[in-house]
Write a protein that holds these residues in place. Structure first.
Motif, short mmCIF file in Angstrom:
data_model
loop_
_atom_site.label_atom_id
_atom_site.label_comp_id
_atom_site.label_asym_id
_atom_site.label_seq_id
_atom_site.Cartn_x
_atom_site.Cartn_y
_atom_site.Cartn_z
N ALA A 31 -74.97 14.26 21.10
CA ALA A 31 -74.04 15.02 21.42
C ALA A 31 -73.64 15.42 22.94
N PHE A 32 -75.33 16.33 23.38
CA PHE A 32 -75.44 16.08 24.85
C PHE A 32 -74.64 15.21 25.91
N PHE A 33 -74.82 14.40 26.07
CA PHE A 33 -74.45 12.97 26.74
C PHE A 33 -73.75 13.30 26.67
N GLU A 34 -72.78 12.92 25.16
CA GLU A 34 -71.30 12.43 24.79
C GLU A 34 -70.20 13.51 25.46
N ASP A 35 -71.05 14.65 25.68
CA ASP A 35 -70.02 16.13 25.97
C ASP A 35 -70.53 16.41 27.46
N VAL A 36 -71.00 15.47 28.17
CA VAL A 36 -71.29 15.58 29.58
C VAL A 36 -71.08 14.47 30.38
N VAL A 37 -71.08 13.71 29.62
CA VAL A 37 -70.93 12.22 30.70
C VAL A 37 -69.67 10.96 29.78
N GLY A 38 -69.44 11.27 28.63
CA GLY A 38 -68.88 10.15 27.82
C GLY A 38 -69.69 9.82 26.69
N PRO A 39 -68.24 8.88 25.73
CA PRO A 39 -69.38 8.10 24.56
C PRO A 39 -69.81 7.10 24.08
N TYR A 40 -70.83 7.13 23.72
CA TYR A 40 -71.86 6.67 23.62
C TYR A 40 -71.90 5.18 24.29
N PRO A 41 -72.34 3.95 25.48
CA PRO A 41 -71.89 2.85 25.50
C PRO A 41 -71.67 2.02 23.96
N TRP A 42 -72.87 1.71 23.26
CA TRP A 42 -73.44 0.74 22.36
C TRP A 42 -73.33 1.29 20.83
N GLY A 43 -72.18 2.42 20.64
CA GLY A 43 -71.61 2.65 19.68
C GLY A 43 -71.40 1.45 18.29
N ASP A 44 -71.36 0.25 18.52
CA ASP A 44 -70.59 -0.43 17.54
C ASP A 44 -72.31 -1.30 17.59
N GLU A 45 -73.77 -0.68 17.90
CA GLU A 45 -74.95 -1.55 17.65
C GLU A 45 -75.42 -0.48 17.18
N LYS A 46 -76.08 0.96 17.82
CA LYS A 46 -76.94 1.25 17.22
C LYS A 46 -77.42 2.93 18.58
N VAL A 47 -78.22 3.91 18.12
CA VAL A 47 -78.97 4.43 18.28
C VAL A 47 -80.36 3.67 18.60
N GLY A 48 -81.32 3.60 18.64
CA GLY A 48 -82.49 3.22 18.58
C GLY A 48 -84.00 3.17 19.32
N LEU A 49 -84.70 2.88 18.44
CA LEU A 49 -86.27 3.65 19.39
C LEU A 49 -86.74 2.01 18.48
N ALA A 50 -88.40 2.81 18.85
CA ALA A 50 -89.68 1.76 18.38
C ALA A 50 -90.66 2.51 18.88
N GLU A 51 -91.75 2.49 18.05
CA GLU A 51 -92.98 3.24 18.70
C GLU A 51 -93.93 1.88 19.48
N THR A 52 -94.19 2.41 20.20
CA THR A 52 -95.00 1.14 21.20
C THR A 52 -96.24 1.68 21.73
#
Length: 569
Positions: A274-295
């Motif tokens: 929400a912060f980045f979309e407000d301050v910078v702009g749309p999430y660049p990979w919204g057609d894919e995912k926001v992803g994390l993996a524990e490492t």
């Protein structure tokens, strides 16, 4: 990537001044070295990249099926590949080549083509290789592979290769100007393990004790292509963006993690989004995912599958600093990529500033000021943030130069000063133009861009309607910080900026006198103010808007270095 802790500042890799016998180490240990004419001519509209990863032998075997185009005639093609790997075979347009047709003595895999390629033509190249990749001594700062075990003893594997580059485990064009148009990634691992990958999961196959995970990603940043493998469980949420699209938020975590920790991280990711979309702009990979993996290492900004190893540590400000920082690189690294490694402050400095700015957005001014003051104490300014030579690369782990420190903290303060100089409206528009290449980004109307400091200066000048070369030259191209010289004569205060730049430094200066704030415009780098009386007390830059030389901080830093050296004796 996150900034290395202070105790890790005397580290691990090679300096750019490397002896001739270490040419192999230089090629494989430093990403973004200048391109030769062959690789400069090559583009990769499509790549099918397949790996079989065997944790038991700590080895991998891979195939890369490239579609390659060239913009000038070529009788050879070339890729970067760590020569610790053995080449199993290479074919061109389905024709197998004899081993004499390729060589890889110093990490530059050169392939002699059976027939020359005309400008504008394409070829299908298949490369097969195998071997044991470099093991990272201290991931992610020393890049390579981490072969670890989960708390219950299962294999846990991660790659992290930002500084060293994609050639650490696959044949690639190891330069920030070269991206893959479309990546099909297949990772085969022992059954029971999951390979979390870039982009969208296309499917999975299980046979003979092995599992293959199929991923597809568009335009990945080369060092953002990753292998992250473990006995993962998937937690997910759906984020409804202000831009009208719904974005999957997915986290591959270890099975023993507490559910409340997993949910805390997922909720935080949505807040950062929400912060980045407000301050910078749309999430660049919204057609894919926001992803994390524990490492098993701390973290890294792999495109759409950020590595996360912070152990759910919660900051007193109420967020996970590591997850927020790495996620910011989806904008400042993966969408907007520095055109050369020497311009890495555009990744790290802008993204580091997003931390105090997020705290301002979330918690208010005090949290912003505290975070920014911590950054200020770490600014060294021994070398320029970005060299004048566009082909130059920085030495990230050279503690004496401090470049790998300043690209974060000096970059953050340069951005802070810029925002307060031009105002929030112009700052946000400048960021959008820098990151997306347009002032009106929306899902589907932009593509990744490559940027330089000169691009940023031009954009800010266009948005504000005033020249900004003086700002970027003094702060980015010069090593020393601007010095503000004061001379008091009765009620008159004379001010003069002193910089290493040949351009007048026209930064206006605020001066507080009692409850009044006066402004010296400094149009030619000098200014004079009447403070009202000879005994009036004044405070320069009372809100700490300007990054400038501060003798008190310099003395404190010297004291800290001396104390650290004494403790080691």
């Amino acid at each position: 990537m996150m900034k290395l802790p202070a105790l890790a500042s005397a580290l691990l890799l090679l300096s750019p001044a490397i002896a001739a016998q270490d040419v192999v180490a230089e090629r494989t240990a430093q990403s973004g070295l200048p391109l030769d004419p062959v690789r400069a001519s090559m583009e990769v509209p499509r790549l099918a990249l397949g790996f079989t990863v065997d944790p038991a032998s700590r080895s991998l075997a891979g195939t890369a099926d490239y579609t390659v185009t060239v913009d000038t005639p070529q009788d050879r093609l070339a890729f970067d590949l760590d020569p610790r790997f053995a080449i199993s075979g290479i074919s061109v347009d389905g024709q197998a080549l004899a081993p004499a047709a390729w060589s890889n003595p110093a990490g530059l895999l050169t392939i002699t083509l059976p027939r020359a390629l005309a400008a504008g033509s394409r070829a299908q190249i298949r490369i097969a290789w195998h071997g044991a990749p470099h093991v990272a001594k201290r991931a992610p700062w020393d890049g390579g592979f981490t072969w670890a075990r989960t708390p219950d003893g299962q294999p846990w594997v991660a790659s992290a290769i930002q500084g060293e580059g994609c050639d650490m485990f696959w044949p690639c064009l190891d330069h920030p100007t070269k991206r893959i148009g479309l990546l099909d990634l297949s990772v085969t691992v022992p059954d029971g393990l999951v390979a979390a990958g870039n982009g969208v999961l296309i499917g999975e196959d299980h046979a003979g004790g092995w599992a293959t995970w199929h991923w597809r990603a568009r335009q990945p940043n080369n060092y953002g292509v990753t292998l992250q493998i473990g006995p993962y469980r998937l937690a997910e949420a759906q984020y409804r963006s202000a831009y009208g699209n719904t974005i999957p938020v997915q986290y591959w975590h270890l099975p023993g993690d507490r559910p409340e920790d997993v949910q805390y991280l997922l909720a935080g990711m949505q807040d950062y989004l929400a912060f980045f979309e407000d301050v910078v702009g749309p999430y660049p990979w919204g057609d894919e995912k926001v992803g994390l993996a524990e490492t098993p290492h701390l973290g890294m900004e792999h495109q759409t599958i950020n590595a996360y190893g912070n152990g759910y540590k919660r900051a007193p400000e109420g967020y996970d600093w590591l997850a927020q920082h790495e996620f910011g690189h989806e904008w400042f690294a993966n969408q907007m990529t520095n055109a050369t490694e020497g311009e890495m402050w555009l990744h790290e400095g802008l993204d580091t500033y997003m931390q105090p700015l997020y705290l301002l957005w979330k918690n208010g001014r005090m949290a912003y000021d505290v975070a920014l003051w911590d950054h200020r104490k770490r600014v060294l300014s021994r070398v320029p943030l970005a060299a004048g030579d566009p082909a130059a690369t920085g030495d990230y782990l050279d503690a004496e130069s401090g470049w790998g420190n300043d690209i974060y903290y000096k970059g953050s303060w340069v951005t802070h000063t810029l925002r307060l100089l031009i105002g929030d409206t112009a700052f946000r528009e400048s960021l959008r133009r820098l990151v997306y290449g347009r002032p009106d980004p929306a899902p589907g109307n932009f593509a990744p861009v490559r940027r330089t400091t000169a691009d940023f200066a031009t954009i800010v000048s266009e948005v504000t309607g005033r020249p900004m070369d003086w700002f970027f030259d003094a702060y980015v191209r010069q090593a020393a910080l601007p010095r503000l010289l004061e001379e008091r004569q009765g009620s008159r205060l004379r001010l003069r900026w002193e910089t290493a730049s040949a351009l007048p430094f026209t930064m206006p200066v605020e001066v507080q006198v009692g409850d009044r704030v006066l402004v010296a415009p400094m149009a030619d780098g000098t200014g004079m103010l009447d403070l009202g009386s000879a005994d009036a007390r004044h405070v320069i830059d009372p809100e700490a808007k300007i990054l400038r030389d501060d003798p008190a901080i310099t003395a404190w830093q010297a004291q800290e270095r001396a104390a650290e050296a004494h403790a080691k004796d």
